[in-house]
Scaffold this active site. Structure first.
Site, PDB file in Angstrom:
ATOM      1  CG  ASP A 175      43.631  27.780  47.033  1.00 23.21           C
ATOM      2  OD1 ASP A 175      44.470  26.851  47.030  1.00 23.21           O
ATOM      3  OD2 ASP A 175      43.869  28.901  46.546  1.00 23.21           O
ATOM      4  CG  ASP A 251      38.037  39.392  31.233  1.00 19.26           C
ATOM      5  OD1 ASP A 251      37.618  40.263  30.447  1.00 19.26           O
ATOM      6  OD2 ASP A 251      39.241  39.329  31.600  1.00 19.26           O
ATOM      7  CD  GLU A 256      41.193  34.712  25.957  1.00 19.81           C
ATOM      8  OE1 GLU A 256      42.195  35.468  25.865  1.00 19.81           O
ATOM      9  OE2 GLU A 256      40.702  34.382  27.051  1.00 19.81           O
ATOM     10  CG  HIS A 275      42.145  37.952  28.631  1.00 18.85           C
ATOM     11  ND1 HIS A 275      42.712  36.739  28.305  1.00 18.85           N
ATOM     12  CD2 HIS A 275      42.640  38.257  29.867  1.00 18.85           C
ATOM     13  CE1 HIS A 275      43.518  36.327  29.275  1.00 18.85           C
ATOM     14  NE2 HIS A 275      43.485  37.241  30.230  1.00 18.85           N
TER      15      HIS A 275
END
Length: 310
Positions: A175, A251, A256, A275
């Protein structure tokens, strides 16, 4: 008092305690706005826009007609669907509530990893078909003592790290905004499992491309509970087809729901969920509690800013 416009649903959608808490510090009106015109008609004098789920109305063409708007809150973690550049240019602060779903998403990510590594989906299907012999399934993974790489190191990723601590796993994180960040190339090369937790930005879109998959260990596993577009789906499909990537648990997807011909639907090495990582028995309680508290905090910030400018 500041005016808050909830533009994703009517007041009946929210717990009375949530609305009561907000009304301690602000005037709030609630109505679902289905397009920018409805938003302007409903909330032209609002100081704060509050929304959740998909963004169908909070667009630049509406905000430009709402000169009093000084803040937008999207309940949940992602803000990639909001017009962030427009908000930055017009001094509209953007907030979210990742704390409301961090535990649930972390639990889901860990569950996906464990299900993938332990072949739980295949074993379950096998037993339901009346087959007890497991000799045809080759178990390639072990959790204890292995290395988990976290791409993104916000609240959810740190919660994942805490949850797997009992498995004596080595945890790396990448990160650019966090301390002790491991270079992404090093993390991918050293990790047995990689879990994605970064927001979707211009920099992270298609982050996991062919180059990144090639850097991963042979038979490594990928988990994604962030945003589908963080992964280049064609590159993922190729990495699975070549046998280099051991499996994936997702997920989120680029489309989608996925199109019926998406190869990921037919690959038994891929676990898919629709999701739903944020949802749990505590979702409603946490989601609206943290939303109300964040709105109270935003009102305090706006009030202090107002006083400083007086």
């Amino acid at each position: 008092m500041f005016k808050i416009a909830m533009v994703s649903a009517g007041e009946e959608r929210f717990p009375a305690s949530c609305i009561s808490r907000i009304r301690e510090v602000a005037i709030i009106n609630c109505q679902r706005c289905n397009d920018p015109d409805e938003l302007v008609n409903f909330a032209s004098d609002a100081d704060i826009i509050w929304m959740f789920a998909a963004n169908v109305a909070v667009k630049p063409e509406a905000l430009i007609k709402m000169p009093k708007c000084r803040a937008i809150l999207r309940s949940g973690s992602g803000v990639d669907a909001l017009p962030l550049e427009f908000c930055k240019e017009h001094n509209i602060a953007v907030y979210n509530t990742p704390e409301s779903i961090s535990e649930s998403v972390a639990e889901h990510a860990v569950s996906l990893l464990f299900a993938l590594a332990r072949h739980l989906i295949q074993f379950d299907a096998q037993v339901h078909k009346g087959e007890w012999d497991s000799s045809n399934i080759q178990t390639k993974w072990h959790l204890t003592g292995r290395t988990l790489g976290l791409v993104g190191y916000g609240r959810i990723a740190r919660t994942v790290e805490k949850m797997v601590s009992g498995f004596d796993m080595k945890v790396l994180h990448y990160d650019p905004f966090a301390e002790n960040s491991t270079p992404l190339e090093t993390l991918l090369a050293q990790s047995d499992f990689v879990s994605l937790h970064c927001p979707l930005t211009d920099e992270t879109r298609d982050l996991m491309d062919e180059k990144c998959f090639a850097l991963m260990k042979k038979d490594a596993l990928l988990v994604n509970t962030s945003r589908g577009e963080v992964v280049n789906e064609a590159a993922l499909i190729n990495a699975l087809a070549s046998g280099h990537l051991g499996g994936a648990a997702l997920d989120v997807l680029c489309d989608e729901p996925p199109k019926p011909d998406n190869p990921l639907l037919k690959d038994e090495r891929v676990i898919l969920s629709p999701h739903v990582a944020a949802f749990s028995a505590d979702f409603e309680k946490n989601f609206w509690y943290y939303s109300a508290e964040k709105l109270v905090k935003i009102c305090e910030i706006l009030e202090n800013t107002q006083k400083q400018g007086a």
